[in-house]
Design a protein around this motif. Structure first.
Motif, PDB file in Angstrom:
ATOM      1  N   ASP A 205     -16.828  28.137  31.596  1.00 49.80           N
ATOM      2  CA  ASP A 205     -15.546  27.998  32.287  1.00 49.80           C
ATOM      3  C   ASP A 205     -14.391  28.345  31.340  1.00 49.80           C
ATOM      4  O   ASP A 205     -13.534  27.503  31.048  1.00 49.80           O
ATOM      5  N   THR A 232     -17.023  26.985  36.783  1.00 47.83           N
ATOM      6  CA  THR A 232     -17.118  25.786  37.612  1.00 47.83           C
ATOM      7  C   THR A 232     -15.763  25.299  38.120  1.00 47.83           C
ATOM      8  O   THR A 232     -15.706  24.436  38.989  1.00 47.83           O
ATOM      9  N   GLN A 256     -16.928  21.208  42.526  1.00 50.98           N
ATOM     10  CA  GLN A 256     -18.339  20.898  42.323  1.00 50.98           C
ATOM     11  C   GLN A 256     -18.726  19.609  43.051  1.00 50.98           C
ATOM     12  O   GLN A 256     -17.966  18.632  43.046  1.00 50.98           O
ATOM     13  N   ALA A 268     -14.945  19.184  37.453  1.00 52.33           N
ATOM     14  CA  ALA A 268     -15.607  20.478  37.676  1.00 52.33           C
ATOM     15  C   ALA A 268     -15.604  21.319  36.404  1.00 52.33           C
ATOM     16  O   ALA A 268     -16.602  21.961  36.062  1.00 52.33           O
ATOM     17  N   ALA A 272     -19.487  22.837  33.573  1.00 51.66           N
ATOM     18  CA  ALA A 272     -20.040  24.091  33.045  1.00 51.66           C
ATOM     19  C   ALA A 272     -20.904  23.803  31.821  1.00 51.66           C
ATOM     20  O   ALA A 272     -22.009  24.342  31.674  1.00 51.66           O
TER      21      ALA A 272
END
Length: 339
Positions: A205, A232, A256, A268, A272
């Protein structure tokens, strides 16, 4: 709990409404999850006090490299740029693969991502695991100042790689560099310093605020022989465009499952790293479908186009012809991979 969340939402919306319309503000969490309200418009910054000392960052002196191997899985050994004896007197073994991990804004050498990465690797094989602590720069509460040091930090990582090659016989084909958020761009700059010859870069990410495709110090597909991104929180804390050779978008790459009301995107964004760490030793792969285009990801669809691939994993997808845009779904809690 619902009432508490509503209070937070009202407070954030009130704060946002009070901001000047000619400024660009964004909530950005540091590596510990603490939110900072950041003005990401470099052309409209507050005046700087000329009497305020400017923090210095000298990569050769300020980056701390900690080596872990199966011979010292928890007690690190320090490696230093320009100090051959720190390398030759360590447990670094050029017969083993080498893996670097780099933290993001506000992180350090002892954060959970680094230890999780280290433990996962040493559980599956003999590796030289090197954690990169660039907290002298990344710890700056001014996000813009920290963002502007990803180039020098990456150069520092590249200089240590030069020393590993010169004094310990390391092979660039055995080296991966992995970084999260701002660290994802530091990893890119380490690859740039090596002329793209490193085996693999995994950018988790990679940070979005103040980065765009094509910038000199941003991640690019040419930074290593194989460059993979795991997105993500794309378009918020992560960058909104694909920057790797292969770009994986779990659950569409923006939000997510399991994160609930993720106002800042911090949950989120951090997943990652969590997904990648799980992929290192899991017997269940993060199987992904190759989509026709990035536009499909934005539209929430994916037309199967080309062979499937596994996200992350050890070893990487290098040499398997994996490139393009990939979609996958995950579970809402660990274990996340669905196979």
């Amino acid at each position: 709990m619902a009432g508490y969340i509503q209070i937070i939402l009202i407070g954030l919306l009130t704060a946002a409404a009070a901001l000047p319309l000619d400024q660009s503000w964004q909530l950005v969490p540091n590596a510990d999850g603490f939110l900072h309200l950041v003005n990401i418009n470099p052309y409209n910054l507050p005046d700087v006090d000329p009497n305020e000392p400017v923090p210095t960052f000298v990569p050769e002196e300020d980056i701390v490299f900690r080596l872990f191997t199966r011979s010292n899985p928890t007690a690190h050994q320090l490696l230093q740029i320009g100090n051959p004896s720190s390398i030759t007197g360590s447990n670094f073994n050029s017969a083993h693969q080498t893996r670097f991990t780099i933290h993001g804004w506000g992180g350090g050498g002892h954060d959970g991502t680094g230890s999780g990465f280290r433990n996962a690797l040493l559980a599956v094989g003999d590796f030289n695991v090197i954690t990169v602590d660039w907290s002298v720069a990344a710890g700056n509460p001014n996000y813009i100042a920290a963002r502007n040091q990803v180039g020098p930090a990456g150069t520092g990582v590249s200089l240590l790689i030069d020393d590993l090659i010169a004094y310990a016989g390391a092979d660039p084909n055995d080296i991966y560099v992995t970084g999260h958020s701002l660290g994802g761009h530091v990893a890119a700059n380490a690859g740039k310093g090596q002329g793209g010859r490193l085996h693999t870069i995994i950018s988790l990410d990679p940070a979005g605020p103040l980065f765009s495709a094509g910038q000199d110090d941003a991640l690019s597909p040419q930074d290593a022989q194989y460059v993979e991104t795991i997105m993500t929180n794309a378009g918020l804390l992560g960058i909104g465009v694909p920057l790797g050779q292969a770009n994986f978008y779990p659950n569409g790459g923006r939000t997510q499952p399991g994160c609930g009301i993720d106002i800042s995107g911090n949950c989120a964004h951090g997943l990652a790293s969590t997904f990648y760490i799980e992929s290192i030793g899991s017997t269940v792969p993060f199987r992904s479908t190759r989509c026709a285009s990035h536009d499909e990801i934005l539209e929430g669809v994916c037309t199967p186009s080309g062979p499937d691939a596994n996200m992350g994993g050890e070893p990487s997808n290098h040499g398997r012809g994996v490139e393009g845009i990939f979609f996958l779904t995950t579970n809402a809690e660990s274990p996340f991979a669905q196979g």
